[in-house]
Structure formats: structure tokens, C-alpha cells
Scaffold this active site. Structure first.
Site, mmCIF file in Angstrom:
data_model
loop_
_atom_site.group_PDB
_atom_site.id
_atom_site.type_symbol
_atom_site.label_atom_id
_atom_site.label_comp_id
_atom_site.label_asym_id
_atom_site.label_seq_id
_atom_site.Cartn_x
_atom_site.Cartn_y
_atom_site.Cartn_z
ATOM 1 N N GLU A 141 66.601 51.362 30.749
ATOM 2 C CA GLU A 141 67.628 50.482 31.327
ATOM 3 C C GLU A 141 68.548 49.917 30.240
ATOM 4 O O GLU A 141 69.766 49.859 30.402
ATOM 5 C CB GLU A 141 66.914 49.360 32.087
ATOM 6 C CG GLU A 141 67.766 48.502 32.961
ATOM 7 C CD GLU A 141 68.223 49.194 34.232
ATOM 8 O OE1 GLU A 141 68.659 50.352 34.173
ATOM 9 O OE2 GLU A 141 68.171 48.538 35.292
ATOM 10 N N THR A 194 77.794 49.375 35.486
ATOM 11 C CA THR A 194 77.022 48.134 35.316
ATOM 12 C C THR A 194 77.428 47.435 34.021
ATOM 13 O O THR A 194 77.584 46.206 33.987
ATOM 14 C CB THR A 194 75.509 48.443 35.305
ATOM 15 O OG1 THR A 194 75.176 49.054 36.544
ATOM 16 C CG2 THR A 194 74.677 47.184 35.150
HETATM 17 N N1 HSE Z 1 71.299 41.926 37.605
HETATM 18 C C1 HSE Z 1 72.037 43.086 37.194
HETATM 19 C C2 HSE Z 1 73.504 42.757 37.264
HETATM 20 C C3 HSE Z 1 71.725 44.253 38.086
HETATM 21 O O1 HSE Z 1 73.919 42.188 38.273
HETATM 22 O O2 HSE Z 1 74.232 43.079 36.322
HETATM 23 C C4 HSE Z 1 72.539 45.478 37.796
HETATM 24 O O3 HSE Z 1 72.352 46.438 38.835
#
Ligand code: HSE
Length: 325
Positions: A141, A194
Site C-alpha cells: 500500500e 489516491t
Molecule cells: N483513507 C484513504 C484516503 C483511503 O481516503 O486517502 C484511500 O482509498
């Protein structure tokens, strides 16, 4: 320590919804479908090899040092070796069945990472515990998401709802899953990076009043889960901090959310960094109807087609499955 070796295994790792409104980086939930599968077997060639990929894998590399499934599997092997050096065959071959859409907000990289780590563990008869699987998967990740966040990886491993009480040291709390809870998810055919979505949040200055609002909602959500109070759970899916910053990354989001709430959803928000949107429901029929309505609204408002999923919460987490699954 002796480890009972298996010749070949197949594992499944589920999709996860993260943040769940007020819980940026601290709340996640595993759902039944979709998910990624990985097959693994021992090899005489040292290290990790990605021997094949199918599904949504066009944009993925088979270089195990740059694909999360390989990165997490290698991390798992290091943990095994630290505990019992020289006890395993030389290397591992992996085949990734990439069933999940990439950059979807459904924990796609987390699912592949968890599957890679779990495949190694299962070849060794389940050698790694949940904490070790999570630590290994977080290596994957970390490589793709521009920071460490465990709100996809943790529920993917454990199933159910997970609260991350602390990152350093990592402390996870499993939360109760109301039996009647169902989930509708739509994934519009657009992607959100992301890393980019996290940069937007990191650069933002937040008002204390918005932090206060989220704290109240997060507390209410935990209370709702303990009470199996679906109405309160739905009302708590409210995010004054992150959703407003990211909503513009997802064309049609405001219209889709409004349509879901008008159609009776308990609550609705972006899943993780988006573009997927989830809604909570009280029955399978309602979840299916919500997924259909949200999907229709994405098409009307933004010209986007969607994949849709409607179903229950995955309470088991990632697991070994039969070879035919
Ligand atoms: N908590 C993370 C974000 C999850 O919102 O960036 C990413 O899928």
C-alpha cells in the site's frame, strides 16, 4: 519451528470501503464483492515471481518490485525468514486474478497486497497472524498510495468494520456489524489517483469547527454500531473535512448522493478517495435498488457508466479458497 508446507494455494481478498464519512484514515469496512484472487506455488527460483496476471491487469507490471502483490509477498517472506530462517523453499510464484477495478476507491491495491501476503502465509500453512499480514500488505500500500493508511488493508484482512485507534504503534479495534446492514456501491468509469487525492487533503488547512463536527459523527457511528442502530449509523455518515475537498474529483457525485438519500439510503459518501460511492441500506432489495438508482444518476449527471455491487458485509476477511473459486 516447523511449517507445514502446501504445494499450491488460492486466496481471495475482498474490496473495502474506507473513511465511511467521518473516519478519514481510521475507519474501514470489508464487503462481500468484488475482490482479488491470487494463486501461489513454491519455486526453485529465489524471491517472488509474478508468473501471470489476468482481469483488470493491463496497466499493471509483472515486475514484483513494482507490483503491490509482489511487494507484499516479499515482505511476508521476510517476516517468515526472520522467525524461521532457512525453513522454506527458495521462492514463490504468483498468479494475480485482478478482478477489482484500479484506482476505484474500493481498496484495489490493498486487496492485491493482502492477497500477496496471505498467499505466502497459506503456502506455509497459515504461518502469519493478522498483524503480520497487515504489516506485510502495508508495504504494498505504501508503494502506491503516497502514504501509509491502513483503513483498507486492515478490514481486508480481518473482515467487518475496523477502527484504527493508533498508527504508531498500530492498534486496531474490530467493531460490531449490525446484522441487517447492506451496502450499495457504484464504481463510475473514471479513476482517481489516491496519491493525488491525498495530496489535496494534505495541502488543505481545516477549520476547527469542521474537525469538531467530524468527531461528533465518528463517535455517533461507533455508538450506532454497538447499538445496531441503522438510522443513527446512516446519519453519522457525514464528513465536513475530506469529502468537500475531494467531491470535485468525481463528476456527478453531488447529484448521485442526493439521489441516494432521496431514494431512502441510510447514508451515502465517497468510498476512500473515490470515485466509488457507497450507500448503506436495510435490506438486499433496498441495496440493489439504490445501486441501480445511483448508477442511473451517474449516467444522467456525468455521462459515466458504472459497475455496481449490492450485498452484505464481509465478516471473514481475506481467506484461502478452493482452486476453482
Ligand atoms: N483513507 C484513504 C484516503 C483511503 O481516503 O486517502 C484511500 O482509498
Amino acid at each position: 519451528m516447523s511449517m507445514p508446507l502446501r504445494d499450491r494455494v488460492r486466496v481471495f481478498a475482498p474490496a473495502t470501503l474506507s473513511n465511511l464519512g467521518p473516519g478519514f484514515d481510521v475507519l474501514g469496512l470489508a464487503i462481500e464483492q468484488p475482490g482479488d484472487c491470487v494463486d501461489a506455488e513454491w519455486s526453485d527460483r529465489p524471491g517472488v515471481e509474478i508468473a501471470g496476471m489476468r482481469g483488470n491487469a493491463d496497466r499493471l507490471t509483472t515486475d514484483p518490485t513494482r507490483n503491490v502483490v509482489g511487494i507484499a509477498a516479499a515482505a511476508a517472506l521476510r517476516l517468515v525468514d526472520a522467525r524461521a530462517p532457512g525453513q522454506r523453499p527458495s521462492g514463490v510464484k504468483l498468479w494475480l486474478d485482478k478482478r477489482m477495478p484500479l484506482a476505484s476507491g474500493l481498496g484495489s491495491s490493498a486487496a492485491s497486497s493482502v492477497a500477496g501476503a496471505l498467499a505466502v502465509s497459506e503456502l506455509l500453512g497459515g504461518a502469519l497472524g493478522r498483524r503480520e499480514l497487515i504489516a506485510s500488505a502495508l508495504e504494498g500500500e505504501r508503494a502506491v498510495s503516497g502514504g501509509v493508511h491502513a483503513d483498507n488493508v486492515a478490514p481486508c484482512v480481518t473482515g467487518g468494520f475496523v477502527l484504527i485507534r493508533s498508527y504508531a504503534p498500530m492498534e486496531l479495534l474490530s467493531l460490531p456489524v449490525p446484522e441487517a446492514l447492506r451496502v450499495a456501491v457504484v464504481h463510475p468509469h473514471t479513476s482517481v489517483s489516491t496519491a493525488e487525492a491525498r495530496r489535496l487533503v494534505a495541502e488543505r488547512r481545516f477549520a476547527i469547527a469542521d474537525a469538531v463536527a467530524n468527531l461528533g459523527q465518528l463517535g455517533a457511528m461507533i455508538t450506532a454500531l454497538h447499538r445496531s442502530d441503522l438510522e443513527l449509523l446512516g446519519r453519522s455518515i457525514s464528513d465536513a473535512l475530506v469529502e468537500p475537498v475531494r467531491a470535485r474529483l468525481v463528476p456527478g457525485f453531488a447529484e448521485v448522493k442526493r439521489a441516494a438519500l432521496e431514494a431512502g439510503a441510510l447514508g451515502c459518501s465517497l468510498s476512500g478517495s473515490g470515485p466509488s460511492v457507497f450507500a448503506f441500506a436495510k435490506s438486499d432489495d433496498q441495496a440493489r435498488a439504490l445501486a441501480a438508482r445511483m448508477s442511473e444518476r451517474f449516467r444522467e449527471a456525468a455521462g459515466l457508466e458504472c459497475d455496481r455491487y449490492a450485498g452484505g458485509v464481509n465478516v471473514r476477511g481475506a481467506c484461502r479458497v478452493d482452486a476453482g473459486a
